[in-house]
Design an enzyme around this catalytic site. Sequence first.
Site, PDB file in Angstrom:
ATOM      1  N   LYS A  20       0.833  -1.202   0.000  1.00  0.00           N
ATOM      2  CA  LYS A  20       0.000   0.000   0.000  1.00  0.00           C
ATOM      3  C   LYS A  20       0.866   1.250   0.000  1.00  0.00           C
ATOM      4  CE  LYS A  20      -1.502   1.929   3.735  1.00  0.00           C
ATOM      5  NZ  LYS A  20      -2.182   2.304   4.994  1.00  0.00           N
ATOM      6  N   ASP A 305       2.455  -0.675  12.477  1.00  0.00           N
ATOM      7  CA  ASP A 305       1.398  -1.476  11.869  1.00  0.00           C
ATOM      8  C   ASP A 305       1.493  -2.945  12.265  1.00  0.00           C
ATOM      9  OD1 ASP A 305       0.259   0.703  10.643  1.00  0.00           O
ATOM     10  OD2 ASP A 305       1.180   0.335   8.688  1.00  0.00           O
TER      11      ASP A 305
END
Length: 423
Positions: A20, A305
């Site tokens: 991403k 993350d």
Amino acid sequence: MYLTSSYATLHGAVRIPASKSHTIRALLIASLADGESELLNPLDSGDTVSCCYVCTALGARIDRSPGTWRVRGTGGALSVPAVPVDVGNSGTTLYLALATAALADQPITFTGDYQIQRRPATALLDALNALGARAVSARGNGCAPITVCGPLRGGAVSLPCPTSQYLSSLLLNCPLARGTTDITVPLLNERPYVEMTLDWLARQGIHLYNDDCRHFRIPGGQRYHAFSRDIPADFSSATFFLVAAAITNSEVELLGLDMNDTQGDKAVVTMLQSMGAHIKTAPDRIYVRGGQLHGATLDLNATPDALPAMAVAACCAQSETLIINVAQARIKETDRIAVMTKELRALGAEIEELPDGMLVRPSRLHGGTVHGHDDHRVVMALAVAGLRAAAPVTIQGAEAISVTFPSFVALMQHLGAHVTLHN
């Protein structure tokens, strides 16, 4: 939508989708470049489609053919949309595009979903105002809706970065400013994401001075050029498969991953190895064999993350795990420290919430229904927890997965995981 996950052992190979973070940087640079760029095998997900929408609103033309996205850039001459630009759930798009909007000489407003409207950008707005633009939060709280009006002139600014995306925003856009920009960075979390941005700038031939990410001098008046690049696979997405294999005594091969890439979450490989997982790396792939894990101290400052998945790994270890130095995980889509503590406790985990992390004790997870809090990484982490729970785990709000990893369930099923989506 619900996702139900139950005890399973995994086996086989899967190809991890594209990053991403790389895809969004590629889209923004291509949109500012002269000519037509090609993104090969980009990530097609909610967040990257939101970025496409933003880039199109700013004047780029994008053809999203399967496997190849072609972007006709603006050459830095942005269009000014007449209505607010909706970034959806994509915080990366919002933060990086705020400085892009400062390249235009008319106001551009950004908004997003309810999570975006709670994510702070005050330090970045202050920096843009100091560099000649005008950036204002509609509610005065530093959050979207935010209106930005250029031109970005350059100058000197001190920018504390609880999230690296503030700095990446300036690094990507200040080369196109009218004058030279000097940035002092008194605080920097998530440094590998800045190094990813710097790698993209180097590939573009952008000139800048960098003193170990503490001070930057960026000459203005530079340009981006068209490019063609295969987008690297996503270590953030791979984290869920690495942990799943490690905690289920499975043997799994993950394809497409390059340990030489700039992504910070490749450090999860080393973290799991330090906990006793058997992992071998090779060009374009990683082999994982699970086994008995032991606890460790994990500093996740560079890899926030990874917190949801590593919290699950910690529950399955045979001794205590301390997750530290990751207070910025509280300002993601959710407060991931609080949310993961709450939901894993609901499954039987023994966790002590800390200001900047968590202390996780060996835990026997039982089944039950938990909530994903509209956070894609929370949903996927809880699905991984279900692979080791004594009874099925059902997660509410599973549709959030589509933000970054639409193929998560299909790939898990390919490896033999007992995971299903249902209404």
